[in-house]
Design a protein around this motif. Structure first.
Motif, PDB file in Angstrom:
ATOM      1  N   MET A 132     -16.083  -3.020  -2.807  1.00 21.90           N
ATOM      2  CA  MET A 132     -15.067  -1.716  -1.818  1.00 21.90           C
ATOM      3  C   MET A 132     -15.680  -0.064  -2.088  1.00 21.90           C
ATOM      4  O   MET A 132     -16.729  -0.117  -3.251  1.00 21.90           O
ATOM      5  CB  MET A 132     -13.476  -1.511  -2.899  1.00 21.90           C
ATOM      6  CG  MET A 132     -12.746  -2.952  -3.653  1.00 21.90           C
ATOM      7  SD  MET A 132     -11.374  -2.326  -4.618  1.00 21.90           S
ATOM      8  CE  MET A 132     -10.415  -1.501  -3.873  1.00 21.90           C
ATOM      9  N   PRO A 133     -15.163   0.594  -0.782  1.00 26.70           N
ATOM     10  CA  PRO A 133     -16.141   0.981  -0.519  1.00 26.70           C
ATOM     11  C   PRO A 133     -15.732   2.182  -1.775  1.00 26.70           C
ATOM     12  O   PRO A 133     -15.409   3.218  -1.955  1.00 26.70           O
ATOM     13  CB  PRO A 133     -16.439   2.212   0.820  1.00 26.70           C
ATOM     14  CG  PRO A 133     -14.715   0.294   1.542  1.00 26.70           C
ATOM     15  CD  PRO A 133     -14.285  -0.329   0.624  1.00 26.70           C
ATOM     16  N   LEU A 134     -17.364   2.991  -2.117  1.00 21.23           N
ATOM     17  CA  LEU A 134     -17.629   4.444  -2.818  1.00 21.23           C
ATOM     18  C   LEU A 134     -17.011   5.193  -2.403  1.00 21.23           C
ATOM     19  O   LEU A 134     -17.890   5.503  -1.629  1.00 21.23           O
ATOM     20  CB  LEU A 134     -18.708   4.203  -3.667  1.00 21.23           C
ATOM     21  CG  LEU A 134     -18.397   4.851  -5.312  1.00 21.23           C
ATOM     22  CD1 LEU A 134     -17.320   5.115  -6.007  1.00 21.23           C
ATOM     23  CD2 LEU A 134     -19.837   4.563  -5.439  1.00 21.23           C
ATOM     24  N   LEU A 135     -15.933   6.391  -2.763  1.00 23.19           N
ATOM     25  CA  LEU A 135     -16.127   7.248  -1.812  1.00 23.19           C
ATOM     26  C   LEU A 135     -16.395   8.390  -2.437  1.00 23.19           C
ATOM     27  O   LEU A 135     -17.692   9.295  -2.021  1.00 23.19           O
ATOM     28  CB  LEU A 135     -14.742   7.699  -1.561  1.00 23.19           C
ATOM     29  CG  LEU A 135     -14.098   6.425  -0.831  1.00 23.19           C
ATOM     30  CD1 LEU A 135     -12.408   6.844  -1.228  1.00 23.19           C
ATOM     31  CD2 LEU A 135     -14.029   6.380   0.137  1.00 23.19           C
ATOM     32  N   ALA A 192      -5.743   4.580 -11.834  1.00 16.83           N
ATOM     33  CA  ALA A 192      -4.728   5.082 -10.610  1.00 16.83           C
ATOM     34  C   ALA A 192      -5.218   5.307  -8.865  1.00 16.83           C
ATOM     35  O   ALA A 192      -6.055   5.789  -8.857  1.00 16.83           O
ATOM     36  CB  ALA A 192      -4.776   7.580 -10.984  1.00 16.83           C
ATOM     37  N   LEU A 193      -3.716   4.498  -8.992  1.00 16.94           N
ATOM     38  CA  LEU A 193      -3.707   4.516  -6.992  1.00 16.94           C
ATOM     39  C   LEU A 193      -3.014   5.816  -6.636  1.00 16.94           C
ATOM     40  O   LEU A 193      -2.032   6.228  -6.833  1.00 16.94           O
ATOM     41  CB  LEU A 193      -2.286   3.299  -7.413  1.00 16.94           C
ATOM     42  CG  LEU A 193      -2.648   2.577  -7.548  1.00 16.94           C
ATOM     43  CD1 LEU A 193      -1.878   1.442  -7.667  1.00 16.94           C
ATOM     44  CD2 LEU A 193      -4.267   1.616  -7.577  1.00 16.94           C
ATOM     45  N   GLN A 194      -3.515   6.329  -5.376  1.00 16.66           N
ATOM     46  CA  GLN A 194      -3.345   7.349  -4.467  1.00 16.66           C
ATOM     47  C   GLN A 194      -2.138   6.903  -3.300  1.00 16.66           C
ATOM     48  O   GLN A 194      -2.957   6.390  -3.092  1.00 16.66           O
ATOM     49  CB  GLN A 194      -4.918   8.062  -4.230  1.00 16.66           C
ATOM     50  CG  GLN A 194      -5.172   8.433  -5.484  1.00 16.66           C
ATOM     51  CD  GLN A 194      -4.993   9.127  -6.997  1.00 16.66           C
ATOM     52  OE1 GLN A 194      -4.190  10.178  -6.320  1.00 16.66           O
ATOM     53  NE2 GLN A 194      -4.211   8.704  -7.862  1.00 16.66           N
ATOM     54  N   ASP A 195      -1.490   8.190  -2.981  1.00 14.56           N
ATOM     55  CA  ASP A 195      -0.547   7.681  -1.859  1.00 14.56           C
ATOM     56  C   ASP A 195      -1.527   7.449  -0.577  1.00 14.56           C
ATOM     57  O   ASP A 195      -1.242   6.864   0.273  1.00 14.56           O
ATOM     58  CB  ASP A 195      -0.090   8.452  -1.778  1.00 14.56           C
ATOM     59  CG  ASP A 195       0.944   8.595  -2.992  1.00 14.56           C
ATOM     60  OD1 ASP A 195       1.825   8.046  -3.538  1.00 14.56           O
ATOM     61  OD2 ASP A 195       1.685  10.007  -2.943  1.00 14.56           O
ATOM     62  N   ASN A 196      -3.384   7.487  -0.538  1.00 14.06           N
ATOM     63  CA  ASN A 196      -3.807   7.585   0.526  1.00 14.06           C
ATOM     64  C   ASN A 196      -4.853   6.102   0.950  1.00 14.06           C
ATOM     65  O   ASN A 196      -4.959   6.207   1.782  1.00 14.06           O
ATOM     66  CB  ASN A 196      -4.727   8.533   0.777  1.00 14.06           C
ATOM     67  CG  ASN A 196      -5.725   9.136  -0.029  1.00 14.06           C
ATOM     68  OD1 ASN A 196      -5.603   8.351  -1.325  1.00 14.06           O
ATOM     69  ND2 ASN A 196      -6.716   9.638  -0.623  1.00 14.06           N
ATOM     70  N   GLY A 197      -4.014   5.609  -0.067  1.00 16.63           N
ATOM     71  CA  GLY A 197      -4.312   4.280  -0.855  1.00 16.63           C
ATOM     72  C   GLY A 197      -5.796   3.377  -1.305  1.00 16.63           C
ATOM     73  O   GLY A 197      -6.516   3.163  -1.222  1.00 16.63           O
ATOM     74  N   ASP A 198      -6.529   4.763  -2.130  1.00 14.22           N
ATOM     75  CA  ASP A 198      -7.983   5.414  -2.960  1.00 14.22           C
ATOM     76  C   ASP A 198      -7.794   4.697  -4.202  1.00 14.22           C
ATOM     77  O   ASP A 198      -5.815   5.212  -4.301  1.00 14.22           O
ATOM     78  CB  ASP A 198      -8.318   6.424  -2.659  1.00 14.22           C
ATOM     79  CG  ASP A 198      -8.620   7.025  -1.402  1.00 14.22           C
ATOM     80  OD1 ASP A 198      -8.900   6.218  -0.548  1.00 14.22           O
ATOM     81  OD2 ASP A 198      -8.892   8.038  -1.281  1.00 14.22           O
ATOM     82  N   THR A 199      -8.446   4.460  -4.838  1.00 15.40           N
ATOM     83  CA  THR A 199      -8.247   4.261  -6.255  1.00 15.40           C
ATOM     84  C   THR A 199      -8.660   4.771  -7.254  1.00 15.40           C
ATOM     85  O   THR A 199     -10.113   5.337  -6.490  1.00 15.40           O
ATOM     86  CB  THR A 199      -8.247   2.766  -6.828  1.00 15.40           C
ATOM     87  OG1 THR A 199      -7.200   1.691  -6.309  1.00 15.40           O
ATOM     88  CG2 THR A 199      -8.295   2.876  -7.887  1.00 15.40           C
ATOM     89  N   VAL A 200      -8.209   5.835  -7.839  1.00 14.81           N
ATOM     90  CA  VAL A 200      -9.932   6.532  -8.657  1.00 14.81           C
ATOM     91  C   VAL A 200      -9.733   5.428 -10.372  1.00 14.81           C
ATOM     92  O   VAL A 200      -8.206   5.731 -11.056  1.00 14.81           O
ATOM     93  CB  VAL A 200      -9.080   8.032  -8.857  1.00 14.81           C
ATOM     94  CG1 VAL A 200      -9.885   8.791 -10.391  1.00 14.81           C
ATOM     95  CG2 VAL A 200      -8.855   9.010  -8.306  1.00 14.81           C
ATOM     96  N   LEU A 201     -10.749   5.579 -11.104  1.00 16.66           N
ATOM     97  CA  LEU A 201     -11.042   4.891 -11.861  1.00 16.66           C
ATOM     98  C   LEU A 201     -11.937   6.061 -12.721  1.00 16.66           C
ATOM     99  O   LEU A 201     -12.124   6.888 -12.741  1.00 16.66           O
ATOM    100  CB  LEU A 201     -12.339   4.055 -12.041  1.00 16.66           C
ATOM    101  CG  LEU A 201     -11.703   2.862 -10.934  1.00 16.66           C
ATOM    102  CD1 LEU A 201     -12.913   1.898 -10.273  1.00 16.66           C
ATOM    103  CD2 LEU A 201     -10.741   2.277 -12.414  1.00 16.66           C
ATOM    104  N   ARG A 203     -12.111   3.215  -1.893  1.00 20.33           N
ATOM    105  CA  ARG A 203     -11.357   3.096  -1.305  1.00 20.33           C
ATOM    106  C   ARG A 203     -10.936   1.409  -1.199  1.00 20.33           C
ATOM    107  O   ARG A 203     -11.776   1.066  -1.735  1.00 20.33           O
ATOM    108  CB  ARG A 203     -12.034   3.157   0.450  1.00 20.33           C
ATOM    109  CG  ARG A 203     -10.908   2.610   1.761  1.00 20.33           C
ATOM    110  CD  ARG A 203     -10.982   3.474   2.435  1.00 20.33           C
ATOM    111  NE  ARG A 203     -11.552   4.797   3.007  1.00 20.33           N
ATOM    112  CZ  ARG A 203     -12.223   5.409   3.223  1.00 20.33           C
ATOM    113  NH1 ARG A 203     -13.289   5.129   3.867  1.00 20.33           N
ATOM    114  NH2 ARG A 203     -11.936   6.541   3.082  1.00 20.33           N
ATOM    115  N   GLY A 204      -9.644   1.485  -1.400  1.00 18.93           N
ATOM    116  CA  GLY A 204      -8.399   0.605  -1.509  1.00 18.93           C
ATOM    117  C   GLY A 204      -7.938   0.509  -2.486  1.00 18.93           C
ATOM    118  O   GLY A 204      -8.478   1.958  -3.431  1.00 18.93           O
ATOM    119  N   HIS A 205      -7.408  -0.087  -2.587  1.00 21.35           N
ATOM    120  CA  HIS A 205      -6.090   0.182  -4.174  1.00 21.35           C
ATOM    121  C   HIS A 205      -6.265  -1.434  -5.574  1.00 21.35           C
ATOM    122  O   HIS A 205      -6.591  -2.178  -4.589  1.00 21.35           O
ATOM    123  CB  HIS A 205      -4.912  -0.155  -4.380  1.00 21.35           C
ATOM    124  CG  HIS A 205      -4.003   0.831  -4.057  1.00 21.35           C
ATOM    125  ND1 HIS A 205      -3.065   0.653  -3.333  1.00 21.35           N
ATOM    126  CD2 HIS A 205      -4.522   2.263  -3.899  1.00 21.35           C
ATOM    127  CE1 HIS A 205      -2.296   2.112  -3.379  1.00 21.35           C
ATOM    128  NE2 HIS A 205      -3.599   3.152  -3.875  1.00 21.35           N
TER     129      HIS A 205
END
Length: 66
Positions: A56-59, A25-34, A8-10
């Motif tokens: 940062m919270p791991l989703l 990759a930054l997601q439109d919902n505010g998450d980041t995918v590594l 969660r977060g950029h």
């Protein structure tokens, strides 16, 4: 093996090297995918510790079939 870590977060691109050349990759919902290539379980646990150290919270963590 390739894994995707969603937090969660950029994160900025400057963090890619800290995550061993991950794709960020930054997601439109505010998450980041590594997206990271992981050699073995020890390396996977090392990346999980780095995510924890960020605070940062791991989703999710997903193994990507290649």
């Amino acid at each position: 093996m390739v894994y995707e870590f969603r937090v969660r977060g950029h994160l900025g691109e400057q963090w890619a090297e800290w995550f061993e050349s991950a794709t960020i990759a930054l997601q439109d919902n505010g998450d980041t995918v590594l997206t990271c290539t992981v050699a073995d379980q020890a390396a996977l646990h090392g990346l999980l510790r780095r995510v924890r150290d960020l605070g940062m919270p791991l989703l999710s963590v997903v193994r990507v079939e290649t």
